[in-house]
Design a protein around this motif. Structure first.
Motif: not given
Length: 160
Positions: A73, A76-77, A79, A95
């Motif tokens: 998370e 950014g991979y 959520r 994501t």
């Protein structure tokens, strides 16, 4: 003295992991880690997956899975979003960056396996893979998975 089986398996796993990371770095994912596969390859791409289900599929604790999800998370991979079926629960979703990561992870894994196959030859590769599958399926953990009594009491859904 020859190395024991556990040591050989560990070193082979480390080498495959290092090759996988190198492949992913060449593909633009400089923050790739072998442990990420435990999560990203098991998240349902459409609906997402609950943390407990991810942990059960991976054969690890919810706490351990939470650490991996936290890392993903932060990168950014994935959520976490509310579960539409249970307001108390959260679902892990990929994501857009995570979906690209999964696609490249699969391609990189295929490339690494292809190199190992070429290095060993088809017969030795197939024999190694069959022997490893037999070893894994004979473990007590695999038998528990087949019965559906995973570590969190849930049944093990089909892998994504």
């Amino acid at each position: 003295m020859d190395p024991d089986l556990g040591r050989l398996l560990l070193e082979a796993s480390r080498q495959v992991g290092a090759d996988l990371v190198a492949e992913l770095q060449e593909r633009g994912f400089d923050d790739a880690r072998p442990a990420h596969a435990v999560v990203v390859l098991r998240v349902d791409r459409r609906a997402g997956t609950r943390m407990g289900d991810l942990a059960a599929r991976a054969g690890m604790t919810k706490q351990g899975m939470m650490l991996l999800v936290d890392d993903l998370e932060n990168r950014g991979y994935v959520r976490r979003v509310p579960d539409p079926e249970d307001a108390r629960a959260r679902v892990v979703r990929l994501t857009a960056r995570g979906r690209r990561y999964v696609a490249e992870f699969r391609r990189a894994l295929a490339a690494v396996e292809g190199r190992v196959r070429r290095d060993l030859g088809d017969g030795r590769f197939d024999a190694m893979r069959a022997a490893l599958e037999d070893l894994v399926s004979a473990s007590p953990d695999a038998e528990a998975d087949e019965r559906g009594d995973g570590s969190d009491g849930s049944t093990d859904d089909a892998e994504v």
